[in-house]
Design an enzyme around this catalytic site. Structure first.
Site, short mmCIF file in Angstrom:
data_model
loop_
_atom_site.label_atom_id
_atom_site.label_comp_id
_atom_site.label_asym_id
_atom_site.label_seq_id
_atom_site.Cartn_x
_atom_site.Cartn_y
_atom_site.Cartn_z
CG ASN A 152 -1.56 1.37 1.42
OD1 ASN A 152 -1.90 1.96 0.60
ND2 ASN A 152 -2.36 1.50 2.47
CD GLU B 59 -3.56 -2.32 7.30
OE1 GLU B 59 -2.26 -2.47 7.02
OE2 GLU B 59 -4.17 -1.48 6.91
N GLY C 89 2.51 2.30 10.82
CA GLY C 89 3.47 3.53 10.78
C GLY C 89 4.39 3.72 12.08
CB SER D 263 5.11 -1.67 12.04
OG SER D 263 4.67 -0.22 12.50
CE LYS E 118 -0.16 3.81 4.76
NZ LYS E 118 -0.04 3.83 6.10
CG HIS F 292 -6.03 1.94 4.83
ND1 HIS F 292 -5.29 3.04 5.88
CD2 HIS F 292 -4.64 1.07 4.93
CE1 HIS F 292 -4.23 2.65 6.11
NE2 HIS F 292 -3.96 1.55 5.72
CD GLU G 184 -3.26 5.87 6.28
OE1 GLU G 184 -3.26 5.91 4.94
OE2 GLU G 184 -2.31 5.25 7.03
C1 PEP Z 1 -0.81 0.52 6.29
O1 PEP Z 1 -1.12 1.64 6.45
O2 PEP Z 1 -1.57 -0.21 5.45
C2 PEP Z 1 0.31 0.00 6.47
C3 PEP Z 1 0.57 -1.30 6.94
O3 PEP Z 1 1.33 0.76 6.92
P1 PEP Z 1 2.98 0.41 7.70
O4 PEP Z 1 3.46 -0.69 7.13
O5 PEP Z 1 3.73 1.76 7.21
O6 PEP Z 1 2.70 0.35 9.22
#
Ligand code: PEP
Length: 224
Positions: free
Chosen positions: A7, A150, A156, A188, A9, A86, A88
């Site tokens: 992803n 998630e 992040g 992460s 983003k 997601h 966000e």
């Molecule tokens: C995400 O936002 O889908 C995600 C997995 O982010 P990160 O790997 O940066 O934590």
């Protein structure tokens, strides 16, 4: 085959896609790889050997919906998957479970594989949050719906649940879906923890954010 979904983003540009495609095409990955870039970059993936996905879609086929993209059009431009709900999108764009459900149904109608993201903001009370977010999706499309767990506190931040914690959550989700849906872990993931998480019980794949924008690191994640 386990899946690894990138992803991006709202990151990346034409120059980066060209480097990414060139390098990632050299990797013979044993996994199903799906990259979800900003949709404006999708045309640059024409020579990509793996799958493309979108980070969102609308639920109507066409019409007066300024700024939206239909699942049918996403399919036409080469997407096979779509990320939905997601965290966000839920927090910044106020997407509700009802809206995400409509998008999920439209994605399936147009042959896009939906990846519905769920996960709690704070560790406490995750069972209630996760079962609440899943409630509308426990229907006869479960086999065609992929869920990405998630935990928002992990996105992040560099902090991940332990393998034991992931297995407890995934057992719980499986008990609600009767094991009918594929379950991905996101939050992460990096080259050092990817394999351990991927080999955890009931984990069918990974959703990778930040680490998918580092070509060397993503290469390590998708290699055997
Ligand atoms: C995400 O936002 O889908 C995600 C997995 O982010 P990160 O790997 O940066 O934590």
């Amino acid at each position: 085959m386990k899946m690894i979904v990138a992803n991006w983003k709202m990151n990346g540009n034409f120059n980066f896609v060209n480097k990414f495609v060139k390098e990632i095409n050299k990797v013979n990955s044993p996994y199903e790889i799906i990259v979800c870039p900003p949709i404006a970059l999708i045309g640059e993936f024409k020579d990509f050997r793996y799958h493309r996905g979108s980070q969102n879609c609308f639920y109507e086929e066409k019409g007066a919906f300024t700024g939206e993209t239909s699942p049918q059009l996403l399919k036409e431009i080469g997407c096979d998957y779509v990320l939905l709900g997601h965290s966000e999108r839920r927090s910044i764009f106020h997407e509700s479970d009802d809206l995400i459900l409509k998008k999920r149904n439209a994605a399936i109608k147009f042959n896009l594989k939906p990846i519905v993201c769920i996960g709690e903001k704070n560790k406490d009370g995750w069972r209630e949050i996760v079962s609440d977010q899943l409630r509308l999706f426990l229907d006869n499309h479960m086999e065609n719906t992929i869920f990405a767990y998630e935990p928002v506190w992990s996105i992040g931040t560099g902090v991940t649940p332990t393998v034991e914690e992931i297995e407890i959550v995934f057992d719980f989700i499986n008990s609600l879906t009767n094991g009918k849906s594929l379950l991905l872990y996101g939050g992460s993931v990096n080259a050092n923890n990817a394999k351990q998480i991927l080999n955890s019980r009931n984990v069918s794949g990974l959703l990778v954010g930040g680490a998918s924008l580092k070509i060397d690191e993503f290469t390590r994640i998708i290699q055997d």
